[in-house]
Write an enzyme that holds these catalytic residues in place. Structure first.
Site, PDB file in Angstrom:
ATOM      1  N   GLU A 160      -6.964   4.751   7.641  1.00 24.51           N
ATOM      2  CA  GLU A 160      -6.787   6.184   7.332  1.00 24.51           C
ATOM      3  C   GLU A 160      -8.038   6.740   6.656  1.00 24.51           C
ATOM      4  O   GLU A 160      -8.408   7.899   6.864  1.00 24.51           O
ATOM      5  CB  GLU A 160      -5.528   6.366   6.466  1.00 24.51           C
ATOM      6  CG  GLU A 160      -4.266   6.181   7.312  1.00 24.51           C
ATOM      7  CD  GLU A 160      -3.070   5.588   6.581  1.00 24.51           C
ATOM      8  OE1 GLU A 160      -3.027   5.642   5.343  1.00 24.51           O
ATOM      9  OE2 GLU A 160      -2.172   5.068   7.270  1.00 24.51           O
ATOM     10  N   GLY A 201       2.705   2.464  10.830  1.00 21.46           N
ATOM     11  CA  GLY A 201       3.680   3.547  10.702  1.00 21.46           C
ATOM     12  C   GLY A 201       4.361   3.925  12.001  1.00 21.46           C
ATOM     13  O   GLY A 201       5.017   4.959  12.089  1.00 21.46           O
ATOM     14  N   GLU A 213      -5.333  -4.683  10.499  1.00 21.17           N
ATOM     15  CA  GLU A 213      -4.286  -3.694  10.752  1.00 21.17           C
ATOM     16  C   GLU A 213      -4.599  -2.965  12.060  1.00 21.17           C
ATOM     17  O   GLU A 213      -5.430  -2.057  12.080  1.00 21.17           O
ATOM     18  CB  GLU A 213      -4.240  -2.672   9.614  1.00 21.17           C
ATOM     19  CG  GLU A 213      -3.925  -3.278   8.268  1.00 21.17           C
ATOM     20  CD  GLU A 213      -3.324  -2.249   7.310  1.00 21.17           C
ATOM     21  OE1 GLU A 213      -2.222  -2.495   6.827  1.00 21.17           O
ATOM     22  OE2 GLU A 213      -3.943  -1.191   7.081  1.00 21.17           O
ATOM     23  N   SER A 255       3.634  -1.985  10.331  1.00 25.05           N
ATOM     24  CA  SER A 255       5.078  -2.086  10.538  1.00 25.05           C
ATOM     25  C   SER A 255       5.657  -3.445  10.145  1.00 25.05           C
ATOM     26  O   SER A 255       6.578  -3.945  10.798  1.00 25.05           O
ATOM     27  CB  SER A 255       5.444  -1.719  11.985  1.00 25.05           C
ATOM     28  OG  SER A 255       5.046  -0.382  12.265  1.00 25.05           O
ATOM     29  N   ASN A 298       0.875  -1.177   0.000  1.00 25.16           N
ATOM     30  CA  ASN A 298       0.000   0.000   0.000  1.00 25.16           C
ATOM     31  C   ASN A 298       0.911   1.224   0.000  1.00 25.16           C
ATOM     32  O   ASN A 298       1.495   1.564   1.024  1.00 25.16           O
ATOM     33  CB  ASN A 298      -0.894  -0.017   1.246  1.00 25.16           C
ATOM     34  CG  ASN A 298      -1.751   1.238   1.339  1.00 25.16           C
ATOM     35  OD1 ASN A 298      -1.792   2.046   0.411  1.00 25.16           O
ATOM     36  ND2 ASN A 298      -2.430   1.408   2.473  1.00 25.16           N
ATOM     37  N   TRP A 299       1.026   1.847  -1.174  1.00 25.40           N
ATOM     38  CA  TRP A 299       1.942   2.989  -1.285  1.00 25.40           C
ATOM     39  C   TRP A 299       1.362   4.266  -0.682  1.00 25.40           C
ATOM     40  O   TRP A 299       2.052   5.284  -0.607  1.00 25.40           O
ATOM     41  CB  TRP A 299       2.308   3.204  -2.759  1.00 25.40           C
ATOM     42  CG  TRP A 299       3.325   2.226  -3.272  1.00 25.40           C
ATOM     43  CD1 TRP A 299       4.019   1.303  -2.525  1.00 25.40           C
ATOM     44  CD2 TRP A 299       3.774   2.074  -4.625  1.00 25.40           C
ATOM     45  NE1 TRP A 299       4.866   0.588  -3.341  1.00 25.40           N
ATOM     46  CE2 TRP A 299       4.745   1.042  -4.628  1.00 25.40           C
ATOM     47  CE3 TRP A 299       3.467   2.715  -5.828  1.00 25.40           C
ATOM     48  CZ2 TRP A 299       5.395   0.636  -5.798  1.00 25.40           C
ATOM     49  CZ3 TRP A 299       4.112   2.305  -6.992  1.00 25.40           C
ATOM     50  CH2 TRP A 299       5.064   1.278  -6.970  1.00 25.40           C
ATOM     51  N   LYS A 300       0.097   4.256  -0.316  1.00 22.53           N
ATOM     52  CA  LYS A 300      -0.547   5.458   0.254  1.00 22.53           C
ATOM     53  C   LYS A 300      -0.299   6.643  -0.674  1.00 22.53           C
ATOM     54  O   LYS A 300      -0.268   6.465  -1.895  1.00 22.53           O
ATOM     55  CB  LYS A 300      -0.066   5.690   1.687  1.00 22.53           C
ATOM     56  CG  LYS A 300      -0.238   4.419   2.537  1.00 22.53           C
ATOM     57  CD  LYS A 300      -0.046   4.630   4.011  1.00 22.53           C
ATOM     58  CE  LYS A 300      -0.250   3.302   4.745  1.00 22.53           C
ATOM     59  NZ  LYS A 300      -0.157   3.417   6.181  1.00 22.53           N
ATOM     60  N   HIS A 324      -9.561   1.218   4.655  1.00 21.43           N
ATOM     61  CA  HIS A 324      -8.300   1.403   5.379  1.00 21.43           C
ATOM     62  C   HIS A 324      -8.549   2.336   6.574  1.00 21.43           C
ATOM     63  O   HIS A 324      -9.367   3.255   6.487  1.00 21.43           O
ATOM     64  CB  HIS A 324      -7.230   1.999   4.445  1.00 21.43           C
ATOM     65  CG  HIS A 324      -5.867   1.955   5.046  1.00 21.43           C
ATOM     66  ND1 HIS A 324      -5.425   2.899   5.946  1.00 21.43           N
ATOM     67  CD2 HIS A 324      -4.855   1.060   4.918  1.00 21.43           C
ATOM     68  CE1 HIS A 324      -4.195   2.579   6.331  1.00 21.43           C
ATOM     69  NE2 HIS A 324      -3.832   1.474   5.724  1.00 21.43           N
TER      70      HIS A 324
HETATM   71  P1  13P Z   1       3.181   0.545   7.699  1.00 22.36           P
HETATM   72  O1  13P Z   1       3.686  -0.750   7.089  1.00 22.36           O
HETATM   73  O2  13P Z   1       3.921   1.743   7.210  1.00 22.36           O
HETATM   74  O3  13P Z   1       3.052   0.441   9.180  1.00 22.36           O
HETATM   75  O4  13P Z   1       1.673   0.749   7.124  1.00 22.36           O
HETATM   76  C1  13P Z   1       0.755  -0.275   7.252  1.00 22.36           C
HETATM   77  C2  13P Z   1      -0.453   0.061   6.463  1.00 22.36           C
HETATM   78  O5  13P Z   1      -1.241   0.899   6.837  1.00 22.36           O
HETATM   79  C3  13P Z   1      -0.667  -0.680   5.204  1.00 22.36           C
HETATM   80  O6  13P Z   1      -1.961  -0.476   4.724  1.00 22.36           O
END
Ligand code: 13P
Length: 264
Positions: free
Chosen positions: A102, A178, A172, A218, A13-15, A100
């Site tokens: 977010e 993160g 998640e 993470s 997931n590159w966000k 997600h």
């Molecule tokens: P990180 O791997 O940066 O913790 O992010 C996880 C995430 O939200 C993947 O969708």
């Protein structure tokens, strides 16, 4: 030991990272690592704007699938700034991340909206990556099971046992995203087993055993294989560590090497 019919799935997931050009610069060296067929599914989810560039680079590539990070529940119409399933289909997108944390926390997406998106995604035969997970406050308040049960029951409402096996669940924990603070493999396994037990209540044990459940938060080259060695952890959804081709492939290689009878 994990049932072998659940093929592991590692998704990036590159966000909001990676312009179209940067996506091409990532994918070219990344693809060179795939020198033989691996026993798992790899998926890259770039931002919408970078999907056409990724589609082009991946056009003859069988081992890496393409996913979007979100999608509208509506088929078309006056929805400024939104992207439909049909638009994504035209770019050979196969997967779509929905719900997600977010999207839930920053953009206020509700379980009901996520449910509508899941239904639309399944109608066009996408494989949705349906995210669930508790916040730190909810974990500290002893509400993990209540939150996950609510997200699963409302998010999957009116989706039957045949279609639900196309859904990939991504667990998640919000406190692990993160932050560098991963759930321990045992902690993650316990929660994944709980998620599967809820799916079993909803759909029966046979169907629940077919559904892939990814862990996200993470995930790095150093912890991916151990997490995926747990009975109910069938994949990983990777943020930060998927932004560099070498580190993302290292996760894939470490997981592939840990599958019995495999060496990458
Ligand atoms: P990180 O791997 O940066 O913790 O992010 C996880 C995430 O939200 C993947 O969708």
């Amino acid at each position: 030991m994990k049932p072998s019919h659940r093929r592991p799935i590692i998704a990036a997931n590159w966000k909001m990272h990676m312009t179209p050009q940067e996506s091409i610069e990532f994918l070219r060296p990344f693809l060179r690592h795939f020198t033989r067929e691996l026993p798992l599914d790899t998926v890259i989810c770039p931002p919408y704007i970078s999907l056409p560039a990724a589609t082009e680079v991946l056009s003859d590539v069988k081992q890496v699938g393409l996913g979007a990070q979100n999608m509208s529940a509506e088929p078309a119409g006056a929805f400024t700034g939104e992207i439909s399933a049909r638009m994504l289909k035209e770019l050979n997108v196969e997967y779509v991340i929905l719900g997600h944390s977010e999207r839930r926390a920053i953009y206020g997406e509700t379980d009901a909206e996520i449910n509508r998106k899941l239904i639309t995604a399944l109608e066009v035969r996408f494989k949705p990556i349906f995210c669930i997970g508790e916040t730190l406050e909810e974990r500290d308040g002893g509400k993990v099971e209540e939150v996950l049960q609510r997200q699963l029951v409302h998010g999957l409402e009116s989706i039957g046992p045949r279609r639900v096996t196309e859904v990939v669940i991504a667990y998640e924990p919000v406190w692990a995203i993160g932050t560098g603070r991963t759930a321990t493999p045992e902690q993650a396994q316990e929660t994944h087993a709980y998620i599967r037990s809820v799916l079993s209540e909803m759909y029966g044990e046979d169907t629940a055993q077919k559904i892939r459940i990814q862990y996200g938060g993470s995930v790095k080259p150093g912890n991916a294989a151990e997490l995926l060695s747990q009975t109910d952890i069938d994949g990983a959804l990777v943020g930060g560590a998927s932004l560099e081709p070498g580190s993302f492939f290292e996760i894939i290689r470490n997981v592939a090497e840990a599958i019995p009878g495999e060496s990458a």
